[in-house]
Write an enzyme that holds these catalytic residues in place. Structure first.
Site, mmCIF file in Angstrom:
data_model
loop_
_atom_site.group_PDB
_atom_site.id
_atom_site.type_symbol
_atom_site.label_atom_id
_atom_site.label_comp_id
_atom_site.label_asym_id
_atom_site.label_seq_id
_atom_site.Cartn_x
_atom_site.Cartn_y
_atom_site.Cartn_z
ATOM 1 N N CYS A 1 41.317 26.756 46.325
ATOM 2 C CA CYS A 1 42.516 25.600 46.186
ATOM 3 C C CYS A 1 43.343 25.049 47.437
ATOM 4 O O CYS A 1 42.639 24.191 47.981
ATOM 5 C CB CYS A 1 43.361 26.114 45.034
ATOM 6 N N HIS B 1 39.490 29.300 41.207
ATOM 7 C CA HIS B 1 40.957 30.996 41.277
ATOM 8 C C HIS B 1 40.192 31.796 40.734
ATOM 9 O O HIS B 1 40.368 32.506 40.074
ATOM 10 C CB HIS B 1 42.190 30.082 40.724
ATOM 11 N N GLU C 1 41.601 34.405 41.262
ATOM 12 C CA GLU C 1 42.309 35.431 41.651
ATOM 13 C C GLU C 1 42.701 35.500 40.044
ATOM 14 O O GLU C 1 43.185 36.807 39.361
ATOM 15 C CB GLU C 1 43.584 35.201 42.196
#
Lengths: 228, 82
Positions: free
Chosen positions: A90, A195, A197
């Site tokens: 990002c 994302h 994560e």
């Protein structure tokens, strides 16, 4: 004997906000994350680098434009030049583009709206340090959350550098050619808007992001043995 | 030396901000088209001459103020007190 936990630097800029999520995820997947402050001129001895999501310097001027001049970024450029794997998520993707480590640039979403939702992605390449655990053509579900994710490719960007695409009809930001992730020509620097994560535990929805981050942990571990 | 830098999205580059502004202006009854939104950066430059100031500001544009892939820039210089 358990597998070695490779050391992975996570850069922290003023305005980073996914650095700790990335650290948690990489740790859960067998890595040893180290948070590195942007003003540090040197990286500790690491085998991979992650530039996390967030809003470094408030996205002033252009997203990532100011962070790219942080002292730690010179060390990241040197690390990438040495073939070390670098992943930008990002805002990290935006910084890598502004630093010219990746081609192109990320612009405000075509809708001008901030978008925050799960998106469906298609894996275009599995021969990278970031997607080795994926299958060619595999569909992944990973969330996006950004206002500036509209990827503008430089003229003539080869398709071989496109690693992930938004599934047909899923493009959340107007990115050209539905591009969600781009790798450099040498194959060791990747940026993506979704994302991973935030998608490592099925309890929170999808676990597909773990494929990306575990691939990176594998690549870092391999590098740690080579450089031992 | 005062410098003003005008940064614009290059022609052909999608400009969603410009499109939104244009739509709003049309809703207000104005007959407009091709609205593009850029940014203005005012600077005070310490340089011995206008030529030297221009060279410096051009370097600033190339390195930070504009992204040459998607943006063009124009530099206007004004002598102090002029």
């Amino acid at each position: 004997m358990s597998a070695r936990r490779p050391r992975i630097a996570i850069l922290v800029f003023p305005g980073s906000n996914d650095d700790r999520d990335a650290a948690w995820a990489l740790s859960a997947l067998g890595g040893e994350p180290l948070l590195v402050w942007h003003a540090d001129a040197e990286l500790p001895r690491v085998d991979a680098v992650v530039l996390p999501g967030g809003f470094s310097y408030g996205d002033y001027l252009r997203a990532g434009a100011i962070a790219r001049f942080a002292p730690a970024m010179e060390a990241v450029v040197a690390f990438a030049g040495d073939g070390g794997p670098v992943l930008g998520i990002c805002n990290g993707f935006q910084i890598l583009c502004e630093a010219r480590l990746l081609p192109g640039v990320l612009r405000p979403n075509a809708s001008l709206s901030f978008v925050c939702r799960d998106v469906s992605l298609v894996v275009e390449r599995t021969d990278t340090p970031f997607t080795a655990r994926c299958e060619p053509g595999q569909a992944l579900t990973i969330p996006v959350k950004h206002g500036d994710g509209c990827y503008h490719a430089p003229p003539g960007l080869p398709d071989e550098q496109v690693v992930l695409r938004y599934s047909p009809g899923e493009n959340p930001n107007g990115s050209e050619r539905d591009i969600a992730a781009v790798v450099n020509a040498d194959g060791n620097v990747l940026g993506l808007m979704p994302h991973p994560e935030h998608a490592v535990d099925p309890l929170l929805g999808s676990g597909d992001g773990a494929l990306i981050l575990a691939s990176l942990v594998d690549a870092a571990r391999e590098r740690s043995y080579e450089h031992a | 030396m005062k410098a003003t830098v005008l940064v614009r999205p290059k022609g052909g580059i999608l400009d969603p901000q410009g499109e939104a502004v244009e739509r709003s202006l049309r809703q207000l009854g104005f007959a407009v088209g091709d609205a593009r939104v850029g940014r203005v950066i005012d600077l005070e430059v310490d340089a011995p001459s206008a030529a030297e100031a221009r060279v410096q500001v051009e370097r600033m544009c190339e390195r930070l103020l504009a992204n040459p892939l998607i943006e063009s820039y124009e530099i206007e210089l004004q002598e102090q007190g002029a």
